[in-house]
Design a protein around this motif. Structure first.
Motif, PDB file in Angstrom:
ATOM      1  N   GLU A  99      42.587  -7.265  42.620  1.00 10.08           N
ATOM      2  CA  GLU A  99      42.137  -8.093  41.510  1.00 10.08           C
ATOM      3  C   GLU A  99      43.316  -8.461  40.627  1.00 10.08           C
ATOM      4  O   GLU A  99      44.015  -7.590  40.124  1.00 10.08           O
ATOM      5  N   HIS A 100      43.541  -9.761  40.476  1.00  5.67           N
ATOM      6  CA  HIS A 100      44.567 -10.274  39.567  1.00  5.67           C
ATOM      7  C   HIS A 100      43.853 -10.869  38.360  1.00  5.67           C
ATOM      8  O   HIS A 100      42.919 -11.648  38.521  1.00  5.67           O
ATOM      9  N   LYS A 101      44.289 -10.491  37.180  1.00  8.50           N
ATOM     10  CA  LYS A 101      43.725 -11.022  35.938  1.00  8.50           C
ATOM     11  C   LYS A 101      44.791 -11.875  35.258  1.00  8.50           C
ATOM     12  O   LYS A 101      45.847 -11.378  34.877  1.00  8.50           O
ATOM     13  N   PHE A 102      44.495 -13.164  35.119  1.00  8.09           N
ATOM     14  CA  PHE A 102      45.395 -14.118  34.496  1.00  8.09           C
ATOM     15  C   PHE A 102      44.943 -14.359  33.057  1.00  8.09           C
ATOM     16  O   PHE A 102      43.759 -14.595  32.812  1.00  8.09           O
ATOM     17  N   THR A 103      45.880 -14.332  32.126  1.00  6.07           N
ATOM     18  CA  THR A 103      45.599 -14.694  30.740  1.00  6.07           C
ATOM     19  C   THR A 103      46.521 -15.852  30.375  1.00  6.07           C
ATOM     20  O   THR A 103      47.745 -15.735  30.473  1.00  6.07           O
ATOM     21  N   ALA A 104      45.904 -16.971  30.002  1.00  9.52           N
ATOM     22  CA  ALA A 104      46.665 -18.166  29.639  1.00  9.52           C
ATOM     23  C   ALA A 104      47.177 -18.049  28.208  1.00  9.52           C
ATOM     24  O   ALA A 104      46.653 -17.265  27.406  1.00  9.52           O
ATOM     25  N   THR A 105      48.186 -18.835  27.885  1.00 11.05           N
ATOM     26  CA  THR A 105      48.738 -18.812  26.533  1.00 11.05           C
ATOM     27  C   THR A 105      47.689 -19.227  25.506  1.00 11.05           C
ATOM     28  O   THR A 105      47.755 -18.806  24.357  1.00 11.05           O
ATOM     29  N   GLY A 106      46.695 -20.002  25.911  1.00 12.95           N
ATOM     30  CA  GLY A 106      45.612 -20.399  25.012  1.00 12.95           C
ATOM     31  C   GLY A 106      44.514 -19.362  24.898  1.00 12.95           C
ATOM     32  O   GLY A 106      43.548 -19.556  24.168  1.00 12.95           O
ATOM     33  N   GLY A 107      44.628 -18.254  25.630  1.00  5.21           N
ATOM     34  CA  GLY A 107      43.655 -17.176  25.540  1.00  5.21           C
ATOM     35  C   GLY A 107      42.626 -17.141  26.658  1.00  5.21           C
ATOM     36  O   GLY A 107      41.888 -16.168  26.791  1.00  5.21           O
ATOM     37  N   GLU A 108      42.539 -18.193  27.469  1.00  2.00           N
ATOM     38  CA  GLU A 108      41.584 -18.193  28.572  1.00  2.00           C
ATOM     39  C   GLU A 108      41.943 -17.092  29.569  1.00  2.00           C
ATOM     40  O   GLU A 108      43.111 -16.823  29.807  1.00  2.00           O
ATOM     41  N   ILE A 109      40.910 -16.489  30.144  1.00  2.00           N
ATOM     42  CA  ILE A 109      41.095 -15.412  31.129  1.00  2.00           C
ATOM     43  C   ILE A 109      40.316 -15.776  32.387  1.00  2.00           C
ATOM     44  O   ILE A 109      39.180 -16.252  32.303  1.00  2.00           O
ATOM     45  N   TRP A 110      40.931 -15.530  33.540  1.00  2.00           N
ATOM     46  CA  TRP A 110      40.218 -15.673  34.800  1.00  2.00           C
ATOM     47  C   TRP A 110      40.776 -14.675  35.792  1.00  2.00           C
ATOM     48  O   TRP A 110      41.842 -14.112  35.593  1.00  2.00           O
ATOM     49  N   HIS A 111      39.994 -14.441  36.851  1.00  2.00           N
ATOM     50  CA  HIS A 111      40.351 -13.438  37.857  1.00  2.00           C
ATOM     51  C   HIS A 111      40.485 -14.087  39.227  1.00  2.00           C
ATOM     52  O   HIS A 111      39.764 -15.028  39.554  1.00  2.00           O
ATOM     53  N   LEU A 112      41.384 -13.550  39.999  1.00  2.00           N
ATOM     54  CA  LEU A 112      41.558 -13.918  41.398  1.00  2.00           C
ATOM     55  C   LEU A 112      41.303 -12.638  42.186  1.00  2.00           C
ATOM     56  O   LEU A 112      41.985 -11.631  41.974  1.00  2.00           O
ATOM     57  N   VAL A 113      40.287 -12.656  43.052  1.00  2.00           N
ATOM     58  CA  VAL A 113      39.886 -11.453  43.778  1.00  2.00           C
ATOM     59  C   VAL A 113      40.093 -11.671  45.269  1.00  2.00           C
ATOM     60  O   VAL A 113      39.670 -12.686  45.827  1.00  2.00           O
ATOM     61  N   SER A 114      40.737 -10.695  45.906  1.00  9.28           N
ATOM     62  CA  SER A 114      41.012 -10.750  47.341  1.00  9.28           C
ATOM     63  C   SER A 114      40.552  -9.453  47.990  1.00  9.28           C
ATOM     64  O   SER A 114      40.671  -8.376  47.386  1.00  9.28           O
ATOM     65  N   ARG A 115      40.066  -9.553  49.187  1.00  8.92           N
ATOM     66  CA  ARG A 115      39.744  -8.376  49.994  1.00  8.92           C
ATOM     67  C   ARG A 115      40.741  -8.305  51.143  1.00  8.92           C
ATOM     68  O   ARG A 115      40.959  -9.295  51.839  1.00  8.92           O
ATOM     69  N   VAL A 116      41.321  -7.130  51.327  1.00  4.84           N
ATOM     70  CA  VAL A 116      42.308  -6.928  52.377  1.00  4.84           C
ATOM     71  C   VAL A 116      41.812  -5.814  53.290  1.00  4.84           C
ATOM     72  O   VAL A 116      41.592  -4.681  52.837  1.00  4.84           O
ATOM     73  N   GLN A 117      41.601  -6.145  54.555  1.00  2.40           N
ATOM     74  CA  GLN A 117      41.181  -5.169  55.555  1.00  2.40           C
ATOM     75  C   GLN A 117      42.431  -4.584  56.191  1.00  2.40           C
ATOM     76  O   GLN A 117      43.254  -5.322  56.740  1.00  2.40           O
ATOM     77  N   ALA A 118      42.588  -3.263  56.093  1.00  2.00           N
ATOM     78  CA  ALA A 118      43.737  -2.587  56.701  1.00  2.00           C
ATOM     79  C   ALA A 118      43.349  -2.074  58.080  1.00  2.00           C
ATOM     80  O   ALA A 118      42.525  -1.165  58.207  1.00  2.00           O
ATOM     81  N   SER A 119      43.919  -2.667  59.103  1.00  4.56           N
ATOM     82  CA  SER A 119      43.645  -2.244  60.482  1.00  4.56           C
ATOM     83  C   SER A 119      44.448  -0.969  60.775  1.00  4.56           C
ATOM     84  O   SER A 119      45.618  -0.883  60.418  1.00  4.56           O
TER      85      SER A 119
END
Length: 124
Positions: A99-119
């Motif tokens: 999970e990456h949490k981005f905070t913009a200089t204007g205060g907006e927040i959003w998340h980038l979520v990835s699933r990684v399968q480890a073989s």
């Protein structure tokens, strides 16, 4: 949610073209912080993070879109790349949530979520 595969004990470069709230590509100047957390969803305590931290924006955000041999999605490129260490994906057969949490200089927040399968590696 984005899904990736990696061999256990291997590093992975997560690359994305990230847009801000204004639908424009993010830039270094448009962000005040990026934090991350990784969870092993198959662990006995899946809500306890494997690792967390704060990324240095200048190291992971590119003001111009990047294209290189790793980027095969399209001809435009990516503007965010986080190289995650092999030690994070230490248990084969497990799924990890990054999970990456981005905070913009204007205060907006959003998340980038990835699933990684480890073989798993079957040899020693």
């Amino acid at each position: 949610m984005h899904q990736f595969s990696v061999i256990e004990d291997s590093s992975v470069a997560l690359m994305f073209r990230v847009l801000g709230a204004d639908a424009a590509n993010i830039t270094q100047a448009s962000l005040s912080s990026i934090t991350y957390a990784v969870y092993d969803l198959d662990a006995t305590t899946p809500t306890s993070s494997v690792t967390t931290g704060t990324l240095t924006i200048a190291d992971v955000v590119f003001d111009a879109l990047q294209t290189d041999a790793r980027w095969t999605v399209d001809d435009l490129g990516y503007n965010f790349r986080d190289d995650i260490a092999a030690t994070v994906f230490s248990v084969g057969g497990h799924t990890y949530q990054v999970e990456h949490k981005f905070t913009a200089t204007g205060g907006e927040i959003w998340h980038l979520v990835s699933r990684v399968q480890a073989s798993p590696i079957l040899t020693s």
